[in-house]
Design a protein around this motif. Structure first.
Motif, PDB file in Angstrom:
ATOM      1  N   PRO A 192     -51.788  41.455  -2.581  1.00  0.00           N
ATOM      2  CA  PRO A 192     -51.788  43.161  -1.853  1.00  0.00           C
ATOM      3  C   PRO A 192     -51.047  43.934  -2.703  1.00  0.00           C
ATOM      4  O   PRO A 192     -49.754  43.683  -3.188  1.00  0.00           O
ATOM      5  CB  PRO A 192     -51.143  43.068  -0.685  1.00  0.00           C
ATOM      6  N   ILE A 193     -50.677  45.403  -3.107  1.00  0.00           N
ATOM      7  CA  ILE A 193     -50.087  45.899  -3.755  1.00  0.00           C
ATOM      8  C   ILE A 193     -49.358  47.123  -2.631  1.00  0.00           C
ATOM      9  O   ILE A 193     -49.753  48.226  -2.111  1.00  0.00           O
ATOM     10  CB  ILE A 193     -50.506  46.751  -4.627  1.00  0.00           C
ATOM     11  N   ARG A 194     -47.774  47.022  -3.391  1.00  0.00           N
ATOM     12  CA  ARG A 194     -46.906  47.971  -2.830  1.00  0.00           C
ATOM     13  C   ARG A 194     -46.521  48.871  -3.508  1.00  0.00           C
ATOM     14  O   ARG A 194     -46.058  48.600  -4.458  1.00  0.00           O
ATOM     15  CB  ARG A 194     -45.988  47.505  -1.566  1.00  0.00           C
ATOM     16  N   PHE A 195     -46.004  49.890  -3.705  1.00  0.00           N
ATOM     17  CA  PHE A 195     -45.738  50.841  -4.395  1.00  0.00           C
ATOM     18  C   PHE A 195     -43.986  51.627  -3.167  1.00  0.00           C
ATOM     19  O   PHE A 195     -43.740  52.131  -2.425  1.00  0.00           O
ATOM     20  CB  PHE A 195     -45.911  51.897  -4.804  1.00  0.00           C
ATOM     21  N   ILE A 196     -42.992  51.382  -3.849  1.00  0.00           N
ATOM     22  CA  ILE A 196     -41.435  51.584  -3.161  1.00  0.00           C
ATOM     23  C   ILE A 196     -40.979  52.565  -4.301  1.00  0.00           C
ATOM     24  O   ILE A 196     -41.246  52.960  -5.793  1.00  0.00           O
ATOM     25  CB  ILE A 196     -40.852  50.792  -3.325  1.00  0.00           C
ATOM     26  N   GLY A 197     -40.119  53.513  -4.390  1.00  0.00           N
ATOM     27  CA  GLY A 197     -39.529  54.587  -4.740  1.00  0.00           C
ATOM     28  C   GLY A 197     -39.770  56.085  -4.976  1.00  0.00           C
ATOM     29  O   GLY A 197     -40.596  56.218  -4.142  1.00  0.00           O
ATOM     30  N   GLY A 198     -38.336  57.201  -5.428  1.00  0.00           N
ATOM     31  CA  GLY A 198     -38.085  57.958  -4.819  1.00  0.00           C
ATOM     32  C   GLY A 198     -39.242  59.426  -5.549  1.00  0.00           C
ATOM     33  O   GLY A 198     -39.777  59.802  -4.614  1.00  0.00           O
ATOM     34  N   VAL A 199     -39.692  58.711  -7.118  1.00  0.00           N
ATOM     35  CA  VAL A 199     -40.804  59.145  -7.244  1.00  0.00           C
ATOM     36  C   VAL A 199     -42.328  59.984  -6.172  1.00  0.00           C
ATOM     37  O   VAL A 199     -42.906  61.027  -6.754  1.00  0.00           O
ATOM     38  CB  VAL A 199     -41.364  58.022  -8.599  1.00  0.00           C
ATOM     39  N   LEU A 200     -42.538  58.673  -5.704  1.00  0.00           N
ATOM     40  CA  LEU A 200     -44.065  58.839  -4.723  1.00  0.00           C
ATOM     41  C   LEU A 200     -43.581  60.143  -4.317  1.00  0.00           C
ATOM     42  O   LEU A 200     -44.388  60.403  -3.053  1.00  0.00           O
ATOM     43  CB  LEU A 200     -43.809  57.468  -3.911  1.00  0.00           C
ATOM     44  N   ILE A 254     -44.699  47.491  -7.364  1.00  0.00           N
ATOM     45  CA  ILE A 254     -44.416  48.620  -8.421  1.00  0.00           C
ATOM     46  C   ILE A 254     -43.090  49.867  -7.963  1.00  0.00           C
ATOM     47  O   ILE A 254     -43.046  50.013  -6.915  1.00  0.00           O
ATOM     48  CB  ILE A 254     -45.366  49.639  -8.362  1.00  0.00           C
ATOM     49  N   SER A 255     -42.449  49.469  -9.218  1.00  0.00           N
ATOM     50  CA  SER A 255     -41.233  50.850  -8.533  1.00  0.00           C
ATOM     51  C   SER A 255     -41.290  52.273  -9.199  1.00  0.00           C
ATOM     52  O   SER A 255     -41.206  51.890 -10.451  1.00  0.00           O
ATOM     53  CB  SER A 255     -39.145  49.497  -8.504  1.00  0.00           C
ATOM     54  N   ALA A 256     -40.691  53.014  -8.514  1.00  0.00           N
ATOM     55  CA  ALA A 256     -40.754  53.872  -9.518  1.00  0.00           C
ATOM     56  C   ALA A 256     -39.372  55.165  -8.917  1.00  0.00           C
ATOM     57  O   ALA A 256     -39.717  55.945  -8.113  1.00  0.00           O
ATOM     58  CB  ALA A 256     -42.402  54.820  -8.951  1.00  0.00           C
TER      59      ALA A 256
END
Length: 316
Positions: free
Chosen positions: A254-262, A122-124
């Motif tokens: 497995p779920i990974r989150f990426i992006g500047g919002v985090l 997931i990219s945010a």
């Protein structure tokens, strides 16, 4: 004489990063240029991409490096513009079309994190999107439909939610007193609080500029503003929703989150974890431009085969 290199590009809306590697994967150079997109159907965006590529070519030349192969991930890229983008890349960097591999930047980010079929990403950032690439190369995506339709949980969405809230308060009370400090921090970043200032900032720019206002929302949350905290918490819930959609369609992984919002505020990732208590959830780490540079070195054969075949088609 220039040294031949494998060049990896990670072209985003706000910045473009490049890494040059030798054939064995050794890093020989890296740098950053202005942002661009794959929206070459828009003349302004096409020119923006050309200028970015020319700036990268100039930096490579100054370092005595000459690309022999290029792998690029571009935000907003689609196979329908492949020939046009390859022509721009080839002209700027002096590489033949057969030595250029193009993918959407979210696919490149996925490659940096997983082998095919291994997980959900997931990219945010300015926008939001979720992707799973199956072992056979089918791409399943959720979200990613742009600021006018959704992009829930993204920086642009956070900014617009905050603006909507403060203007509803103005409609009710005739002033912004009830929505301080959020309103004041938004106006400070915009550079004025008159409607003309806000209208010009929002409607005279692009989603990247709108998305920068998410920083003001985060500052308000740090100051204890309840509305800002609620918006950021809701953003985390929206990003978790993308993960749940991928799990529903492609199974548990497995779920990974990426992006500047985090990085805006801890409440965002905390809400993601709260919404996904039974899932294996983590923050992604990695270098997409480096992954791209090393992709054609022969070490990622599964991905090389998929990129040459099924991933050239549209997502499901």
């Amino acid at each position: 004489m220039s040294q031949p290199v494998h060049l990896g590009l990670d072209v985003g809306g706000t910045a473009s990063r490049w890494v040059a590697c030798a054939r064995n994967g050794e890093v020989l150079g890296r740098g950053e240029a202005a942002g661009a997109t794959g929206h070459v159907f828009n003349p302004a965006e096409k020119d923006r991409l050309r200028l970015t590529l020319e700036a990268i070519a100039q930096a490579l030349g100054a370092a005595g490096l000459q690309p022999s192969r290029v792998t690029a991930g571009l935000t907003g890229y689609g196979a329908i513009v492949s020939d046009e983008v390859k022509a721009l890349v080839g002209t700027a960097l002096g590489v033949g079309a057969g030595d250029i591999v193009l993918v959407d930047d979210i696919v490149l980010a996925y490659i940096a994190q997983f082998e095919p079929g291994e997980g959900h990403l997931i990219s945010a950032g300015t926008g939001s999107i979720g992707v799973h690439v199956t072992a056979s190369g089918a791409m399943i995506r959720v979200g990613g439909r742009g600021i006018l339709i959704d992009d829930a949980g993204a920086g642009s969405w956070i900014a617009l939610q905050a603006l909507d809230h403060i203007y509803r308060a103005l409609d009710r009370h005739g002033n912004f007193d009830a929505v301080e400090p959020l309103a004041g921090l938004l106006f400070a970043q915009i550079g004025g609080q008159d409607w003309h200032d806000v209208r010009q900032f929002v409607y005279g720019g692009d989603r990247g500029r709108i998305g920068t206002l998410a920083v003001a929302v985060a500052r308000a949350a740090e100051a204890g503003d309840a509305t800002a905290l609620a918006i950021l918490r809701q953003a985390g819930g929206e990003l978790a929703r993308l993960a749940l959609a991928l799990s529903g369609r492609a199974g548990d992984h497995p779920i990974r989150f990426i992006g500047g919002v985090l990085d805006l505020h801890p409440v965002i990732f905390a809400e993601i974890q709260a919404c996904l208590p039974a899932q294996a959830v983590s923050r992604a780490v990695g270098d997409a431009a480096l992954t791209a540079a090393r992709l054609q070195s022969g070490q990622r054969q599964a991905w090389i085969a998929l990129l040459a075949g099924t991933l050239a088609g549209p997502p499901s």
